[in-house]
Design a protein around this motif. Structure first.
Motif, PDB file in Angstrom:
ATOM      1  N   GLY A  62       0.811  -1.207   0.000  1.00  0.00           N
ATOM      2  CA  GLY A  62       0.000   0.000   0.000  1.00  0.00           C
ATOM      3  C   GLY A  62       0.847   1.260   0.000  1.00  0.00           C
ATOM      4  O   GLY A  62       0.539   2.232  -0.697  1.00  0.00           O
ATOM      5  N   MET A  63       1.953   1.232   0.759  1.00  0.00           N
ATOM      6  CA  MET A  63       2.855   2.391   0.778  1.00  0.00           C
ATOM      7  C   MET A  63       3.491   2.606  -0.590  1.00  0.00           C
ATOM      8  O   MET A  63       3.559   3.735  -1.094  1.00  0.00           O
ATOM      9  N   ILE A  64       3.971   1.528  -1.194  1.00  0.00           N
ATOM     10  CA  ILE A  64       4.624   1.634  -2.499  1.00  0.00           C
ATOM     11  C   ILE A  64       3.615   2.050  -3.565  1.00  0.00           C
ATOM     12  O   ILE A  64       3.920   2.868  -4.451  1.00  0.00           O
ATOM     13  N   THR A  65       2.404   1.508  -3.483  1.00  0.00           N
ATOM     14  CA  THR A  65       1.368   1.871  -4.444  1.00  0.00           C
ATOM     15  C   THR A  65       1.025   3.353  -4.339  1.00  0.00           C
ATOM     16  O   THR A  65       0.807   4.031  -5.357  1.00  0.00           O
ATOM     17  N   PHE A 471       9.687  -8.814  -8.944  1.00  0.00           N
ATOM     18  CA  PHE A 471       8.837  -8.928  -7.763  1.00  0.00           C
ATOM     19  C   PHE A 471       8.184  -7.589  -7.443  1.00  0.00           C
ATOM     20  O   PHE A 471       7.007  -7.531  -7.076  1.00  0.00           O
ATOM     21  N   LEU A 472       8.952  -6.511  -7.579  1.00  0.00           N
ATOM     22  CA  LEU A 472       8.403  -5.195  -7.240  1.00  0.00           C
ATOM     23  C   LEU A 472       7.293  -4.775  -8.193  1.00  0.00           C
ATOM     24  O   LEU A 472       6.421  -3.987  -7.828  1.00  0.00           O
ATOM     25  N   LYS A 473       7.307  -5.294  -9.421  1.00  0.00           N
ATOM     26  CA  LYS A 473       6.224  -4.968 -10.354  1.00  0.00           C
ATOM     27  C   LYS A 473       4.889  -5.542  -9.890  1.00  0.00           C
ATOM     28  O   LYS A 473       3.824  -5.035 -10.255  1.00  0.00           O
ATOM     29  N   THR A 474       4.937  -6.609  -9.099  1.00  0.00           N
ATOM     30  CA  THR A 474       3.699  -7.212  -8.594  1.00  0.00           C
ATOM     31  C   THR A 474       3.141  -6.448  -7.405  1.00  0.00           C
ATOM     32  O   THR A 474       1.953  -6.557  -7.095  1.00  0.00           O
ATOM     33  N   VAL A 475       3.994  -5.694  -6.720  1.00  0.00           N
ATOM     34  CA  VAL A 475       3.606  -5.097  -5.436  1.00  0.00           C
ATOM     35  C   VAL A 475       2.438  -4.125  -5.556  1.00  0.00           C
ATOM     36  O   VAL A 475       1.520  -4.163  -4.723  1.00  0.00           O
ATOM     37  N   PRO A 476       2.401  -3.210  -6.559  1.00  0.00           N
ATOM     38  CA  PRO A 476       1.238  -2.326  -6.647  1.00  0.00           C
ATOM     39  C   PRO A 476      -0.087  -3.068  -6.806  1.00  0.00           C
ATOM     40  O   PRO A 476      -1.103  -2.643  -6.246  1.00  0.00           O
ATOM     41  N   ILE A 477      -0.088  -4.176  -7.562  1.00  0.00           N
ATOM     42  CA  ILE A 477      -1.312  -4.960  -7.710  1.00  0.00           C
ATOM     43  C   ILE A 477      -1.649  -5.654  -6.391  1.00  0.00           C
ATOM     44  O   ILE A 477      -2.785  -5.580  -5.898  1.00  0.00           O
TER      45      ILE A 477
END
Length: 629
Positions: A62-65, A471-477
């Motif tokens: 949520g923070m990264i998004t 892996f970081l590309k998945t984090v916003p989703i």
């Protein structure tokens, strides 16, 4: 240390935290399976660790998004507004977001301090340490909504005023925090508590309307849901700590870890060349026949959506290559290809291991395996319906075309050899899960490890040094979806607590006497829901409402689940704000009006399949008589 340096270090810390947590979520269940098989024992407290790691990836995500401005919203063309008006609108939505996340920060911190015994532990860690990510996550999101306010410092200060309103709304939680830490709070704050209750009860409906309107102007969906929930609790003099507590309960549910795990599988596949290999495979099998390329595109889209759970990811990741192949064949015009690929993006929601099916099983408290089985025939029907459209269009094409590929056994052998490791993935998942070898979460973890081994070490599509970025590309989703689920659970709690499902059941039973009229109304309501809400929050909020209604008419729970998911999938294509329409407009660089026109024929085809799924329960229940768990 310069401020920019501090901010940069914080960003790196967030990224590394998310990466490590995702790795642990995949590794711990995998090690558990191996330990259980080899040593006949597992890892102590492994389930508790995994459940609380989900809490951390949700709010780290949520923070990264928030940092990347990628929270899911229903923004309907705000970017088309002229600059001064756009800045005002964006500042207003930032103010709303800051208000809500400030209140959530205080209520989460209050829950942390008064809701859990500090001596309670999650394995070797204190429960309070495990819960620390909730107030921290909401606080960081608050700061980022302020800094994201557009234009001048004045706009950021205006957005920052939301902190004051948020504190006012959550003043009861602030009192709890002061009392827990200092055993004292100023007496005047009790008057502020009464004032906040009075303001909420007086202004609740205008405020709710403002929140709903703001959803179409760019306010994140999770903020809108949380804001409505805050107002409802305050207007009824409720305890705001219930909202983060329900978020905690939701995210630490036993099946929830499967959501980030299967999402990660989908993203690893999309970042590799698995899509290209599957395109070649299906092209070999179907490229020789009229409509074969359309069938290929549908099957590849379905495969990817099944794993990502986010149909928009499939459109963004594969839309370009599939559109190029369809158009270049000479048998499909660009408008047909755009419409077909946009429509195909949501079919995978009906096939295992679809994330919405998993979440529906959790929300409805029914066996997830049965819902997986129930979705197979309706999913195949939907694939067949779109495939027929592709075949008919190819046969009617009068444009100059490239000759059909000749079916050759040698090509089949080569394509299968190239993609064998990719096509084994669904078989591994189905065998291990349906065979009772692994739990759903363990199956997801094994799928992640298997996919990594295949794409990194066998095909070598992804370099080890690139894993962090993948892996970081998945984090916003992942973060965006899980935060929505977290706050939606609070709204669901309120709906059940005030007995809305029971009251609705009484009204429906008294006024709607035909099962078929009920189903028509259900279809309409779910289509509207699907174009206004994402499928995940819709499941959490709406499913508790419709389950008792369906029971009145003896609708099978699995049939109801498939009706729900089929309608929500169609909602992604429903103007004016179906999510896939926006993503297709972005991916294919077409105006929304053109996307509407291109998708409309496929919308009608899918509408017919949804009606068949609704009124022919056999499609959802037939396999359950053969395979039931």
């Amino acid at each position: 240390m310069p401020l920019k340096r501090i901010v940069s270090l914080w960003h790196k810390a967030e990224n590394n935290l998310a990466f490590v947590v995702l790795i642990l979520i995949a590794l711990v269940p995998t090690i558990e399976v191996i330990a259980r098989g080899v040593f006949k024992t597992g890892i102590p407290s492994s389930a508790r660790y995994i459940q609380h790691l989900i809490l951390w990836i949700a709010f780290a995500g949520g923070m990264i998004t928030s940092r990347e401005g990628k929270h899911l919203s229903l923004s309907a063309g705000v970017e088309l507004l002229k600059l001064p008006v756009r800045e005002i609108v964006n500042t207003a939505t930032a103010f709303i977001s800051v208000t809500v996340t400030t209140a959530l920060t205080l209520s989460s911190l209050s829950l942390l301090l008064i809701g859990f015994d500090p001596f309670l532990r999650v394995g070797i860690f204190s429960i309070r340490f495990a819960l620390l990510i909730l107030p921290l996550g909401f606080a960081v999101m608050t700061a980022r909504f302020i800094t994201a306010a557009p234009g001048s410092i004045f706009n950021k200060l205006a957005a920052g005023l939301g902190v004051i309103l948020g504190i006012f709304l959550a003043v009861n939680s602030l009192v709890n925090i002061l009392d827990a830490i200092f055993h004292f709070y100023p007496p005047f704050m009790e008057n502020l508590i009464e004032l906040s209750y009075l303001a909420a009860s007086t202004l609740i409906w205008p405020a709710v309307i403002i929140l709903i309107i703001s959803a179409f102007l760019g306010t994140p969906i999770f903020v809108v849901l949380a804001g409505i929930t805050l107002l409802l609790f305050l207007s009824s003099r409720g305890v705001l700590e219930v909202i983060p507590n329900e978020a905690y309960t939701m995210l630490t549910g036993p099946a929830i870890p499967a959501i980030p795990l299967f999402t990660l599988v989908g993203f690893i596949l999309s970042e590799s060349k698995a899509g290209e290999r599957l395109v070649r495979l299906f092209r070999v099998f179907f490229g020789w026949m009229p409509g074969g390329l359309a069938i290929m595109a549908i099957l590849v889209s379905t495969f990817f959506t099944t794993f990502t759970g986010a149909s928009g990811v499939t459109i963004l990741a594969l839309g370009g290559i599939l559109s190029y192949m369809l158009v270049e064949s000479g048998r499909y015009r660009e408008n047909f290809s755009t419409g077909l690929l946009t429509a195909s993006g949501s079919i995978g929601l009906l096939f295992p291991p679809s994330l919405p099916i998993i979440l529906y099983g959790v929300a409805a408290q029914i066996n997830i395996k049965n819902v997986f089985v129930g979705g197979i025939l309706p999913g195949l029907l939907t694939v067949a319906a779109l495939s027929v459209a592709g075949v008919v269009t190819a046969l009617k094409s009068k444009t100059k075309t490239i000759p059909y590929r000749t079916f050759k056994a040698a090509d089949v052998v080569k394509a299968v050899r190239e993609s064998i490791w990719d096509i084994l993935l669904p078989f591994i998942i189905l065998t291990s899960f349906f065979g009772g070898i692994t739990t759903l979460v363990e199956t997801g973890a094994i799928a992640v490890v298997y996919t990594l081994i295949v794409q990194v070490f066998i095909h070598k599509d992804i370099k080890l040094k690139s894993l962090h970025a993948v892996f970081l590309k998945t984090v916003p989703i992942i973060g965006g979806v899980l935060v929505i689920l977290a706050v939606a659970k609070g709204l669901s709690y309120y709906i059940i607590d005030v007995e809305i499902p029971a009251r609705l059941s009484i009204w429906v039973e008294a006024n709607i006497h035909s099962k078929y009229i009920f189903l028509i109304l259900l279809n309409i309501a779910l289509l509207i829901t699907g174009c206004l809400m994402d499928v995940f929050s819709a499941i959490v909020v709406v499913v508790p409402l419709i389950i008792p209604l369906a029971a009145i008419y003896d609708i099978h729970p699995v049939h109801l689940g498939i009706i729900f998911l089929a309608n929500l999938g169609l909602g992604y294509l429903t103007p004016p704000v179906g999510l896939n329409l926006f993503l297709a407009s972005y991916r294919f660089n077409k105006p929304m009006s053109e996307i509407y026109k291109n998708v409309f024929p496929f919308f009608l085809i899918l509408l017919v399949t949804v009606l068949l799924i609704t009124y022919v329960p056999w499609l959802s229940t037939a396999l359950l008589t053969i395979i039931s768990f």
